[in-house]
Each structure stands twice: as structure tokens, then as C-alpha cells.
Design a protein around this motif. Structure first.
Motif, PDB file in Angstrom:
ATOM      1  N   GLY A  37       0.890  -1.435   0.199  1.00  0.00           N
ATOM      2  CA  GLY A  37       0.377  -0.031  -0.116  1.00  0.00           C
ATOM      3  C   GLY A  37       0.543   1.081   0.451  1.00  0.00           C
ATOM      4  O   GLY A  37       0.707   2.077  -1.102  1.00  0.00           O
ATOM      5  N   LEU A  38       1.691   1.084   0.864  1.00  0.00           N
ATOM      6  CA  LEU A  38       2.652   2.210   0.683  1.00  0.00           C
ATOM      7  C   LEU A  38       3.872   2.680  -0.065  1.00  0.00           C
ATOM      8  O   LEU A  38       3.233   3.817  -0.784  1.00  0.00           O
ATOM      9  CB  LEU A  38       3.520   2.566   1.885  1.00  0.00           C
ATOM     10  N   GLN A  83      -4.130   1.020  -6.093  1.00  0.00           N
ATOM     11  CA  GLN A  83      -3.914   2.803  -5.020  1.00  0.00           C
ATOM     12  C   GLN A  83      -5.006   2.695  -4.046  1.00  0.00           C
ATOM     13  O   GLN A  83      -5.124   4.136  -3.822  1.00  0.00           O
ATOM     14  CB  GLN A  83      -4.692   3.582  -6.233  1.00  0.00           C
ATOM     15  N   THR A  84      -6.762   1.727  -4.423  1.00  0.00           N
ATOM     16  CA  THR A  84      -7.006   2.517  -2.882  1.00  0.00           C
ATOM     17  C   THR A  84      -6.880   1.525  -1.702  1.00  0.00           C
ATOM     18  O   THR A  84      -8.169   1.020  -0.762  1.00  0.00           O
ATOM     19  CB  THR A  84      -8.374   2.005  -3.271  1.00  0.00           C
ATOM     20  N   LEU A  85      -5.797   0.431  -1.307  1.00  0.00           N
ATOM     21  CA  LEU A  85      -5.756  -0.195   0.415  1.00  0.00           C
ATOM     22  C   LEU A  85      -5.940   0.922   0.959  1.00  0.00           C
ATOM     23  O   LEU A  85      -5.172   2.074   1.565  1.00  0.00           O
ATOM     24  CB  LEU A  85      -4.078  -0.738  -0.352  1.00  0.00           C
ATOM     25  N   SER A  86      -6.276   0.440   2.311  1.00  0.00           N
ATOM     26  CA  SER A  86      -6.506   1.532   3.234  1.00  0.00           C
ATOM     27  C   SER A  86      -5.902   0.191   3.884  1.00  0.00           C
ATOM     28  O   SER A  86      -6.575  -0.803   4.547  1.00  0.00           O
ATOM     29  CB  SER A  86      -7.721   1.960   3.666  1.00  0.00           C
ATOM     30  N   PHE A  87      -6.060   1.094   5.549  1.00  0.00           N
ATOM     31  CA  PHE A  87      -5.698  -0.420   6.170  1.00  0.00           C
ATOM     32  C   PHE A  87      -5.663   0.589   8.055  1.00  0.00           C
ATOM     33  O   PHE A  87      -5.755   1.978   7.721  1.00  0.00           O
ATOM     34  CB  PHE A  87      -3.996   0.502   6.733  1.00  0.00           C
ATOM     35  N   TYR A 133      -8.102  -3.203   4.068  1.00  0.00           N
ATOM     36  CA  TYR A 133      -9.448  -2.664   2.946  1.00  0.00           C
ATOM     37  C   TYR A 133      -8.706  -2.183   1.019  1.00  0.00           C
ATOM     38  O   TYR A 133      -8.264  -1.511   1.792  1.00  0.00           O
ATOM     39  CB  TYR A 133     -10.420  -1.550   3.361  1.00  0.00           C
ATOM     40  N   ASP A 134      -9.962  -2.417   0.240  1.00  0.00           N
ATOM     41  CA  ASP A 134      -9.363  -2.284  -0.871  1.00  0.00           C
ATOM     42  C   ASP A 134     -10.503  -1.496  -1.518  1.00  0.00           C
ATOM     43  O   ASP A 134     -12.006  -2.300  -1.323  1.00  0.00           O
ATOM     44  CB  ASP A 134      -8.690  -4.024  -1.868  1.00  0.00           C
ATOM     45  N   GLY A 135     -10.548  -0.154  -2.082  1.00  0.00           N
ATOM     46  CA  GLY A 135     -11.463   0.417  -2.232  1.00  0.00           C
ATOM     47  C   GLY A 135     -12.785   0.629  -1.712  1.00  0.00           C
ATOM     48  O   GLY A 135     -13.951   0.624  -1.892  1.00  0.00           O
ATOM     49  N   GLY A 142      -3.437   4.696   3.290  1.00  0.00           N
ATOM     50  CA  GLY A 142      -3.248   4.550   3.656  1.00  0.00           C
ATOM     51  C   GLY A 142      -3.702   4.056   5.168  1.00  0.00           C
ATOM     52  O   GLY A 142      -4.574   3.586   5.109  1.00  0.00           O
ATOM     53  N   PHE A 143      -3.669   5.108   6.311  1.00  0.00           N
ATOM     54  CA  PHE A 143      -3.759   4.611   7.185  1.00  0.00           C
ATOM     55  C   PHE A 143      -5.310   5.133   7.470  1.00  0.00           C
ATOM     56  O   PHE A 143      -5.601   6.197   7.502  1.00  0.00           O
ATOM     57  CB  PHE A 143      -3.107   4.978   8.796  1.00  0.00           C
TER      58      PHE A 143
END
Length: 182
Positions: A37-38, A83-87, A133-135, A142-143
Motif C-alpha cells: 500500500g505504501l 491504489q485504494t488500499l486502506s489499513f 481494505y480495498d476500494g 494509507g491508514f
């Protein structure tokens, strides 16, 4: 961004994480997911870089964390990330956090694409998990920052008033020295 710069960001995010003895590989897997993700977000949504100090390199635990961060970045370059990964890092999924749901209502029904843990954090407390999470609308990249964040401590001034007072004191000291020196 170089590998070392990316690893410094990952180090800032995860330097306080320690593996749970029953699942020691989970921290390594979580760092690799964060690295994907980074790299795809070019650091957006993550903490500022925190370079290891000489003391960190002298500490075997901190050195191992730095080496694992660097390895995660290098392995992350081989994997294609979204491009839309969230953590989110916490004890429970963010769907139960009312503050986060106000900011990102889509989290309520979001499906976790990956989950890593248990992960221990220095300072004690219950172990947490990294949720990926994705999208999800209004969350990435990011976080996803909650009210309480178990992140690394910073050496930067948090209190601007105290920093201003210190700078003014130094300027006054140098002014007095220069006045009486000539």
C-alpha cells in the motif's frame, strides 16, 4: 522514493509492533501488506519517515525491525498493489468505531480483504490486528486513523508554544552574547 525512504516510513508506522509468540509471522506479513500500500500510494496516508538512530541500530530488536521493514519494501516492489488500499490497526474492526464511521460511512459494511494478527504493541495492552481494505469509499490510501493510534513516538515538538519559547530563549541568549562580546 528510494527503498530506504520507504522503509523509514514503514519503520515509523510499525517500530512498536512485536510478534505474538503464538503467531510470530503475522507481524512480518502485516509489514509486507503495508509495504504494498505504501509503494502504490507513494507514501500518502502514512506517517512521516523516521530514520533509525545509532541507538536503534545498537538494539538487536530495533535493528531486526528495520531489516524487516527494508525486506518488506523490497518484496512489496514485486507484488502489484491496489491504489485504494486502506489499513486500520486496532483490537476490533473499524466498523464498530463510531468516530470512523462518521468519517467513512462505507466502513460499516466493508469487507476486510486481509487481516493480520495478533500483533503486540510496546507498552502493553491487548494485542491488535491489522485490517486491510480495498476500494472503500472515503478511506484510502494509507491508514484509517482512529481516536487512539498505537504508533511510534516522535522526536518532533508536539507543542508549538514550547518550541517557540525555546527558540526565543536561544535568540535572547545569542543576542546577549553578541552584545557583550564586542
Amino acid at each position: 522514493m528510494t527503498d530506504e525512504e520507504s522503509a523509514a516510513i514503514l519503520f515509523a508506522e510499525t517500530r512498536e509492533w512485536r510478534p505474538d509468540p503464538s503467531h510470530p509471522e503475522q507481524v512480518r506479513y502485516a509489514r509486507r501488506a503495508l509495504a504494498r500500500g505504501l509503494l502504490t500510494s507513494e507514501g500518502k496516508g502514512f506517517l512521516r519517515r523516521r530514520w533509525p538512530t545509532p541507538t536503534d541500530f545498537g538494539n538487536p530488536e530495533s535493528l531486526a525491525v528495520w531489516q524487516d521493514c527494508l525486506l518488506a519494501i523490497r518484496l512489496g516492489k514485486m507484488a502489484i498493489g491496489s491504489q485504494t488500499l486502506s489499513f486500520y490497526f486496532g483490537r476490533n474492526p473499524p466498523s464498530g468505531d463510531s468516530v470512523l464511521r462518521k468519517r467513512a460511512p462505507a466502513l460499516k459494511d466493508a469487507i476486510t480483504s486481509e487481516e493480520f494478527g495478533p500483533i503486540l504493541v510496546n507498552g502493553g495492552g491487548a494485542p491488535g490486528k491489522l485490517y486491510v481494505y480495498d476500494g472503500v469509499k472515503d478511506t484510502g490510501p494509507g491508514f484509517i486513523r482512529g481516536a487512539v493510534e498505537p504508533t511510534a513516538k516522535s522526536n518532533y515538538f508536539r507543542n508549538r508554544l514550547m518550541a517557540t519559547i525555546i527558540v526565543l530563549a536561544w535568540l535572547a541568549l545569542f543576542g546577549l552574547i553578541s552584545r557583550f562580546a564586542f
